[in-house]
Enzyme design. Structure first.
Site, mmCIF file in Angstrom:
data_model
loop_
_atom_site.group_PDB
_atom_site.id
_atom_site.type_symbol
_atom_site.label_atom_id
_atom_site.label_comp_id
_atom_site.label_asym_id
_atom_site.label_seq_id
_atom_site.Cartn_x
_atom_site.Cartn_y
_atom_site.Cartn_z
ATOM 1 N N PRO A 261 0.809 -1.218 0.000
ATOM 2 C CA PRO A 261 0.000 0.000 0.000
ATOM 3 C C PRO A 261 0.848 1.277 0.000
ATOM 4 O O PRO A 261 1.805 1.374 0.759
ATOM 5 C CB PRO A 261 -0.788 -0.108 1.315
ATOM 6 C CG PRO A 261 0.081 -0.945 2.207
ATOM 7 C CD PRO A 261 0.797 -1.909 1.307
ATOM 8 N N CYS A 329 2.507 29.500 -16.127
ATOM 9 C CA CYS A 329 2.168 29.955 -17.472
ATOM 10 C C CYS A 329 1.961 28.735 -18.357
ATOM 11 O O CYS A 329 2.810 28.364 -19.181
ATOM 12 C CB CYS A 329 3.235 30.889 -17.989
ATOM 13 S SG CYS A 329 3.089 32.454 -17.118
#
Ligand code: PLP
Length: 401
Positions: A261, A329
């Site tokens: 996990p 950006c």
């Protein structure tokens, strides 16, 4: 959950954007797993690619879990954090044989996941070093194609249809196969997938007399959206125990079951706090522009992942609809049309479930450096990674013009 006051205090103390991890949540998730599988020989190896800060690895080591690694450096970090070689599992994909040889020298368990590597390993080491084989059971599972690894087009594992080829190599080289591994993907909702996988694996055991472990990988799900549920590990454990009992009665063999996990242990322990730079009204929507971007939390852009967002500093504000965007950006959207208490410039927004694949996948795109990380335990907190600076961006650059 950590209280709002403490979260705000940490945002003020360390600045934003900021990753915070709650120690007790990692421990309680681990307890849920060990409790569910109690009475049946089961081991959990934390998949450290989810979050590999050395402090987190030390916490996981102290809990008694093992470590699942995918690179030489992860193995080295695990050893530095205190894991013993036999507690470390190395599950690489498409790495060069030389890396596998280097890892072998460290004495950890190794999962081999293609025929060519299996052949090279067998020819070089014969029966002198036990190995595990990663199989691809061709079970389609997981929350998203990008995180599904067991399907027919996946690059992971050796196809179960190549069993004859594997057997030939094992026979010819004398390879000592001590375990079989599979990992069908992340965020599996239906426990039937695990049971189906277990059936496929049990069918394979007869072909390899030395098998001691069956490693079923991960796929344990935690809730991200409010209406989602975690994998029912109690029910899964109960059904698996009974399948293994039957297998034992029929074959006389007791197998240890391993799991790997990642998300299940650390996702919910993590919080990511960002500050609102601007609120921008356009003809179509209201953008909340925050002081981070997919350079720091890429899951929404990469996987269309949902992260719950809370307005920490204005929890009782009038609810309005926002599109939360980053400051890069490049298209950089965390969510569209999310209902949030009124967002004002300067507010702190909190992303939940930020422990797994958050900081770990961060970059310094746009020369915006990676955030700080903080460990929180019982009301106390301290820095476990400093915020990067301009110097960090230049560190390995060789100025030569
Ligand atoms: C990524 C990975 C895991 C962990 O997956 P989670 O969805 O984070 O639990 C386990 N095993 C292997 C081989 C992996 O590549």
């Amino acid at each position: 959950m950590i209280s709002r006051e403490h979260l705000l205090e940490m945002a003020e103390t360390y600045g934003t954007p900021l990753y915070i991890y709650q120690k007790e949540k990692i421990e309680s998730q681990y307890k849920k797993l060990t409790h569910a599988f109690k009475g049946s020989p089961t081991k959990f190896f934390y998949a450290c690619k989810a979050l590999s800060n050395i402090n987190i690895l030390k916490i996981v080591c102290k809990m008694g879990a093992g470590l699942d690694t995918v690179s030489l450096n992860e193995v080295k970090l695990g050893l530095m954090a205190g894991f013993k070689p036999e507690q470390i599992l190395y599950t690489p994909n498409c790495v060069h044989f030389s890396e596998i040889e280097a890892v072998k020298d460290m004495g950890v368990h190794i999962n081999l996941d293609n025929i060519s590597i299996l052949e090279q390993f067998g020819n070089t080491y014969g029966d002198t070093y036990p190995v595990m084989i990663r199989l691809n059971p061709h079970i389609m599972a997981g929350g998203n194609l990008k995180i599904s690894t067991g399907h027919i087009d996946s690059k992971f594992g050796i196809s179960i249809h190549q069993l004859r080829h594997i057997e030939r190599i094992v026979k010819k080289t004398g390879l000592n196969v001590e375990g079989l591994h599979m990992h069908t993907g992340s965020e599996i909702k239906d426990i039937g997938v695990f049971l189906q996988a277990l059936d496929v694996m049990l069918d394979m055991v007869a072909h390899f007399p030395g098998i001691k472990y069956l490693d079923l990988g991960s796929g344990f799900k935690v809730p991200y959206a409010p209406d989602e549920k975690a994998t029912d590990v109690e029910l899964l454990a109960q059904k698996m125990k009974s399948a293994l009992q039957t297998f034992q009665e029929e074959s006389g063999k007791t197998l240890e079951i391993w799991f790997e996990p990642g998300k299940y242990l650390v996702s919910e322990s993590g919080y990511f706090i960002s500050r609102v730079n601007v609120v921008k009204q356009t003809p179509a929507t209201v953008f909340a522009g925050i002081d981070t971007g997919f350079n720091h939390l890429i899951r929404p852009m990469l996987y269309d992942a949902y992260h719950q967002i809370l307005n920490l500093s204005n929890p009782k504000g009038t609810e309005r609809i926002y599109t939360v965007v980053g400051n890069l950006c490049e298209t950089d959207t965390f969510c569209w049309d999310r209902v949030l208490p009124e967002v004002r410039e300067g507010d702190y927004l909190l992303f939940k479930n930020a422990g797994a694949y958050g900081f770990e996948m961060a970059s310094s795109f746009n020369s915006r450096t990676r955030p700080a990380e903080v460990l929180y335990s019982k009301g106390k907190h301290h820095l476990i990674r400093q915020r990067e600076t301009l110097e960090d961006l230049l560190r390995n650059q060789v100025v030569s013009v």
